[in-house]
Design a protein around this motif. Structure first.
Motif, PDB file in Angstrom:
ATOM      1  N   LEU A  74       0.804  -1.230   0.000  1.00 52.77           N
ATOM      2  CA  LEU A  74       0.000   0.000   0.000  1.00 52.77           C
ATOM      3  C   LEU A  74       0.832   1.272   0.000  1.00 52.77           C
ATOM      4  O   LEU A  74       0.315   2.340  -0.344  1.00 52.77           O
ATOM      5  CB  LEU A  74      -0.927   0.005   1.229  1.00 52.77           C
ATOM      6  CG  LEU A  74      -1.884  -1.185   1.359  1.00 52.77           C
ATOM      7  CD1 LEU A  74      -2.683  -1.080   2.658  1.00 52.77           C
ATOM      8  CD2 LEU A  74      -2.823  -1.253   0.163  1.00 52.77           C
ATOM      9  N   GLY A  75       2.091   1.180   0.411  1.00 51.08           N
ATOM     10  CA  GLY A  75       2.935   2.369   0.510  1.00 51.08           C
ATOM     11  C   GLY A  75       3.205   2.723   1.962  1.00 51.08           C
ATOM     12  O   GLY A  75       2.318   2.627   2.812  1.00 51.08           O
ATOM     13  N   ARG A  76       4.443   3.124   2.237  1.00 54.53           N
ATOM     14  CA  ARG A  76       4.839   3.397   3.623  1.00 54.53           C
ATOM     15  C   ARG A  76       4.083   4.564   4.227  1.00 54.53           C
ATOM     16  O   ARG A  76       3.686   4.537   5.394  1.00 54.53           O
ATOM     17  CB  ARG A  76       6.344   3.681   3.660  1.00 54.53           C
ATOM     18  CG  ARG A  76       7.192   2.494   3.255  1.00 54.53           C
ATOM     19  CD  ARG A  76       8.609   2.901   2.903  1.00 54.53           C
ATOM     20  NE  ARG A  76       9.371   1.764   2.394  1.00 54.53           N
ATOM     21  CZ  ARG A  76      10.529   1.862   1.755  1.00 54.53           C
ATOM     22  NH1 ARG A  76      11.045   3.066   1.529  1.00 54.53           N
ATOM     23  NH2 ARG A  76      11.163   0.793   1.325  1.00 54.53           N
ATOM     24  N   LEU A  77       3.882   5.616   3.441  1.00 56.62           N
ATOM     25  CA  LEU A  77       3.244   6.813   3.986  1.00 56.62           C
ATOM     26  C   LEU A  77       1.775   6.564   4.315  1.00 56.62           C
ATOM     27  O   LEU A  77       1.271   7.033   5.346  1.00 56.62           O
ATOM     28  CB  LEU A  77       3.385   7.974   2.995  1.00 56.62           C
ATOM     29  CG  LEU A  77       4.825   8.369   2.652  1.00 56.62           C
ATOM     30  CD1 LEU A  77       4.845   9.540   1.693  1.00 56.62           C
ATOM     31  CD2 LEU A  77       5.605   8.709   3.914  1.00 56.62           C
ATOM     32  N   LEU A  78       1.066   5.817   3.457  1.00 60.24           N
ATOM     33  CA  LEU A  78      -0.337   5.502   3.734  1.00 60.24           C
ATOM     34  C   LEU A  78      -0.461   4.646   4.988  1.00 60.24           C
ATOM     35  O   LEU A  78      -1.326   4.896   5.848  1.00 60.24           O
ATOM     36  CB  LEU A  78      -0.962   4.771   2.538  1.00 60.24           C
ATOM     37  CG  LEU A  78      -2.409   4.282   2.732  1.00 60.24           C
ATOM     38  CD1 LEU A  78      -3.329   5.464   3.019  1.00 60.24           C
ATOM     39  CD2 LEU A  78      -2.880   3.507   1.504  1.00 60.24           C
ATOM     40  N   VAL A  79       0.396   3.647   5.118  1.00 55.33           N
ATOM     41  CA  VAL A  79       0.358   2.785   6.307  1.00 55.33           C
ATOM     42  C   VAL A  79       0.643   3.602   7.564  1.00 55.33           C
ATOM     43  O   VAL A  79       0.014   3.405   8.616  1.00 55.33           O
ATOM     44  CB  VAL A  79       1.369   1.631   6.155  1.00 55.33           C
ATOM     45  CG1 VAL A  79       1.549   0.889   7.471  1.00 55.33           C
ATOM     46  CG2 VAL A  79       0.909   0.671   5.068  1.00 55.33           C
ATOM     47  N   LEU A  80       1.576   4.548   7.472  1.00 54.65           N
ATOM     48  CA  LEU A  80       1.852   5.428   8.607  1.00 54.65           C
ATOM     49  C   LEU A  80       0.619   6.230   9.008  1.00 54.65           C
ATOM     50  O   LEU A  80       0.290   6.341  10.197  1.00 54.65           O
ATOM     51  CB  LEU A  80       2.992   6.380   8.263  1.00 54.65           C
ATOM     52  CG  LEU A  80       4.418   5.957   8.626  1.00 54.65           C
ATOM     53  CD1 LEU A  80       5.398   7.044   8.207  1.00 54.65           C
ATOM     54  CD2 LEU A  80       4.541   5.688  10.112  1.00 54.65           C
ATOM     55  N   ARG A  81      -0.072   6.803   8.024  1.00 51.41           N
ATOM     56  CA  ARG A  81      -1.257   7.609   8.331  1.00 51.41           C
ATOM     57  C   ARG A  81      -2.325   6.777   9.032  1.00 51.41           C
ATOM     58  O   ARG A  81      -2.913   7.209  10.039  1.00 51.41           O
ATOM     59  CB  ARG A  81      -1.831   8.219   7.044  1.00 51.41           C
ATOM     60  CG  ARG A  81      -0.987   9.317   6.432  1.00 51.41           C
ATOM     61  CD  ARG A  81      -1.738  10.030   5.305  1.00 51.41           C
ATOM     62  NE  ARG A  81      -0.874  10.971   4.616  1.00 51.41           N
ATOM     63  CZ  ARG A  81      -0.193  10.692   3.508  1.00 51.41           C
ATOM     64  NH1 ARG A  81      -0.292   9.478   2.956  1.00 51.41           N
ATOM     65  NH2 ARG A  81       0.572  11.597   2.941  1.00 51.41           N
ATOM     66  N   VAL A  82      -2.598   5.594   8.508  1.00 46.33           N
ATOM     67  CA  VAL A  82      -3.610   4.723   9.116  1.00 46.33           C
ATOM     68  C   VAL A  82      -3.212   4.356  10.540  1.00 46.33           C
ATOM     69  O   VAL A  82      -4.032   4.369  11.465  1.00 46.33           O
ATOM     70  CB  VAL A  82      -3.806   3.455   8.258  1.00 46.33           C
ATOM     71  CG1 VAL A  82      -4.734   2.469   8.970  1.00 46.33           C
ATOM     72  CG2 VAL A  82      -4.379   3.820   6.889  1.00 46.33           C
ATOM     73  N   GLY A  83      -1.941   4.033  10.725  1.00 52.68           N
ATOM     74  CA  GLY A  83      -1.470   3.683  12.060  1.00 52.68           C
ATOM     75  C   GLY A  83      -1.596   4.825  13.046  1.00 52.68           C
ATOM     76  O   GLY A  83      -2.003   4.634  14.195  1.00 52.68           O
ATOM     77  N   LEU A  84      -1.256   6.032  12.614  1.00 50.98           N
ATOM     78  CA  LEU A  84      -1.346   7.199  13.501  1.00 50.98           C
ATOM     79  C   LEU A  84      -2.786   7.480  13.917  1.00 50.98           C
ATOM     80  O   LEU A  84      -3.073   7.746  15.095  1.00 50.98           O
ATOM     81  CB  LEU A  84      -0.747   8.418  12.798  1.00 50.98           C
ATOM     82  CG  LEU A  84       0.769   8.401  12.588  1.00 50.98           C
ATOM     83  CD1 LEU A  84       1.185   9.474  11.595  1.00 50.98           C
ATOM     84  CD2 LEU A  84       1.501   8.590  13.915  1.00 50.98           C
ATOM     85  N   ILE A  85      -3.702   7.427  12.959  1.00 53.58           N
ATOM     86  CA  ILE A  85      -5.112   7.683  13.274  1.00 53.58           C
ATOM     87  C   ILE A  85      -5.666   6.589  14.192  1.00 53.58           C
ATOM     88  O   ILE A  85      -6.349   6.867  15.190  1.00 53.58           O
ATOM     89  CB  ILE A  85      -5.932   7.783  11.978  1.00 53.58           C
ATOM     90  CG1 ILE A  85      -5.497   9.025  11.179  1.00 53.58           C
ATOM     91  CG2 ILE A  85      -7.424   7.839  12.281  1.00 53.58           C
ATOM     92  CD1 ILE A  85      -6.063   9.086   9.775  1.00 53.58           C
TER      93      ILE A  85
END
Length: 454
Positions: A74-85
């Motif tokens: 999915l991409g590192r940045l998208l996974v980061l956003r989901v994890g943060l939220i």
């Protein structure tokens, strides 16, 4: 030789990586000093305290490998956003927990969100830095994130004594918001690996295996080894973990490619990681709880007890990372754990006539020196041994090893301390911690090979 300055994008990437990992590590440790207050408010004994810690670590350790695969898909940045939220939402749920069961369930969900943060963070660093610059960046990342692991009890203690244990879990709101804002500012296109997929069966086997094994270890003092519930669950858990390893050999896109372990520094570094992080988790849990329930310190002072280690990490981890990049990690990974083992043994001086200054502070200082020498070179040795194209899965495997080691150490706490965290149990835990750390140092000396960068 002077070190090249970071570019604007590199500084932002490093800031994002630090903050995203910071909240995951912080919530993994901040809870320790709040356990007595949680017990007073919601009830439960040592078993409940173990579950509050391990519910987070079970899902974090089991799914951190999945997160590495998801980053590729999915991409590192998208996974980061989901994890943060997700981390923010579950933090609110924990703060509002009405019962121990609700709190434990919310902690498990928080572990899922936390699993999305660390691998993607380290992968961002390894993808944007090279050679000695990478070692220095990992050193800075280590100083900040490991300081979060140690500073967590300090912040937690202040919140417990002055406000409420519930607000302890809202400390991460500000770094979560700042990280999301930096992701928007970065403006990087997300990177996905063509043909990548997620090993669903591997994820199920890993999660079920860890959950069943930890359940048996934690509940064994209550039901006994003779109970079919305990030995049956343990056998089932171990079988699932064995099935997970078999699955990794045959899966088209394995979560944990076993071929990585053919690289000497990678497999040796992960073995050292298992011993060292098991010791860190055991020491952090036992010290945080005993200083309150055994020595009678308030939560704030119990948290402040480890502050000298935090200061040492902040001051010297970046420099140690730079030196390890130039000289190689072997010396640091050998001497550091042995110093920490000595620090753990100094806790044997703790007596019924308690004195922090003479019995605990010398241990904390020596432990902090060893920790500073160890963590950044260890991370660099493991990740630097794998090519950057596989940095995401390499960092996920290493972090999974660290979290699972800590998870199992806490699950076996009752066996280590003899069923009760009294003074004798505290001393037994100190000895076990020292043995684990010394083993990590010996493994590093025997197995790690140096690679020097200009």
């Amino acid at each position: 030789m002077p070190t090249a300055k970071m570019t604007r994008d590199q500084r932002m990437v490093l800031g994002i990586a630090i903050l995203a990992s910071f909240v995951s590590f912080l919530d993994g440790t901040v809870v320790t000093v709040a356990l007595p207050a949680i017990q007073d408010d919601l009830g439960g004994g040592l078993t409940t305290q173990q579950w509050v810690v391990d519910a987070y670590l079970v899902t974090l350790g089991a799914l951190i490998l999945v997160a590495g695969s998801l980053s590729d898909v999915l991409g590192r940045l998208l996974v980061l956003r989901v994890g943060l939220i997700g981390f923010g939402i579950t933090s609110l749920a924990i703060a509002a927990a009405p019962t121990p069961e609700f709190l434990i369930a919310a902690r498990a969900l928080q572990g899922i969100a936390g699993a999305l943060l660390v691998p993607s963070s380290l992968a961002l660093i390894t993808a944007n830095f090279r050679d000695a610059a990478q070692s220095r960046a990992i050193g800075i990342w280590t100083a900040a994130t490991t300081s979060a692991m140690i500073a967590g009890p300090v912040l937690g203690g202040v919140f417990v004594d002055l406000l409420s244990w519930r607000l302890v879990f809202l400390i991460n709101v500000v770094p979560l918001a700042v990280t999301l804002w930096l992701l928007v500012r970065l403006g990087h296109p997300d990177e996905r690996r063509a043909g990548a997929s997620v090993d669903v069966w591997g994820a199920v086997l890993c999660a079920v295996g860890l959950g069943a094994t930890v359940f048996a270890l934690i509940e064994q003092p209550t039901f006994g080894w003779g109970s079919p519930l305990i030995w049956g669950t343990l056998v089932f858990g171990v079988a699932c973990l064995a099935g997970f390893l078999v699955r990794q050999r045959v899966a088209r896109a394995p979560m944990m490619p076993l071929g990585l372990f053919r690289v000497r520094n990678f497999w040796t570094g992960n073995v050292a990681t298992a011993f060292i992080y098991a010791a860190l988790s055991l020491n952090g849990f036992v010290l945080g709880v005993y200083l309150q329930q055994g020595a009678g310190l308030p939560a704030t002072l119990a948290g402040l007890a480890t502050l000298p280690s935090t200061v040492l990490m902040i001051l010297f981890s970046s420099r140690v990372g730079t030196l390890a990049g130039r000289w190689g990690p072997r010396l640091f990974m050998t001497v550091g754990p042995l110093l920490m083992a000595g620090g753990a043994l100094l806790l044997l001086t703790v007596s019924a006539d308690f004195s922090y200054w003479w019995q605990v502070l010398p241990s904390v200082l020596l432990f902090g020196m060893g920790l500073t020498l160890t963590v950044s070179p260890l991370t660099s040795a493991v990740l630097g041994s794998i090519d950057s194209a596989r940095s995401g899965i390499a960092s996920a495997v290493n972090n999974a090893v660290a979290r699972v080691a800590g998870l199992l150490a806490i699950a076996m706490l009752a066996a280590v301390v003899g069923g009760s965290l009294d003074l004798d149990g505290f001393h037994r835990a100190a000895i076990v911690t020292a043995v684990l750390l010394a083993t990590g140092g010996v493994v590093s000396y025997a197995g790690i090979r140096n690679t020097r960068h200009a």
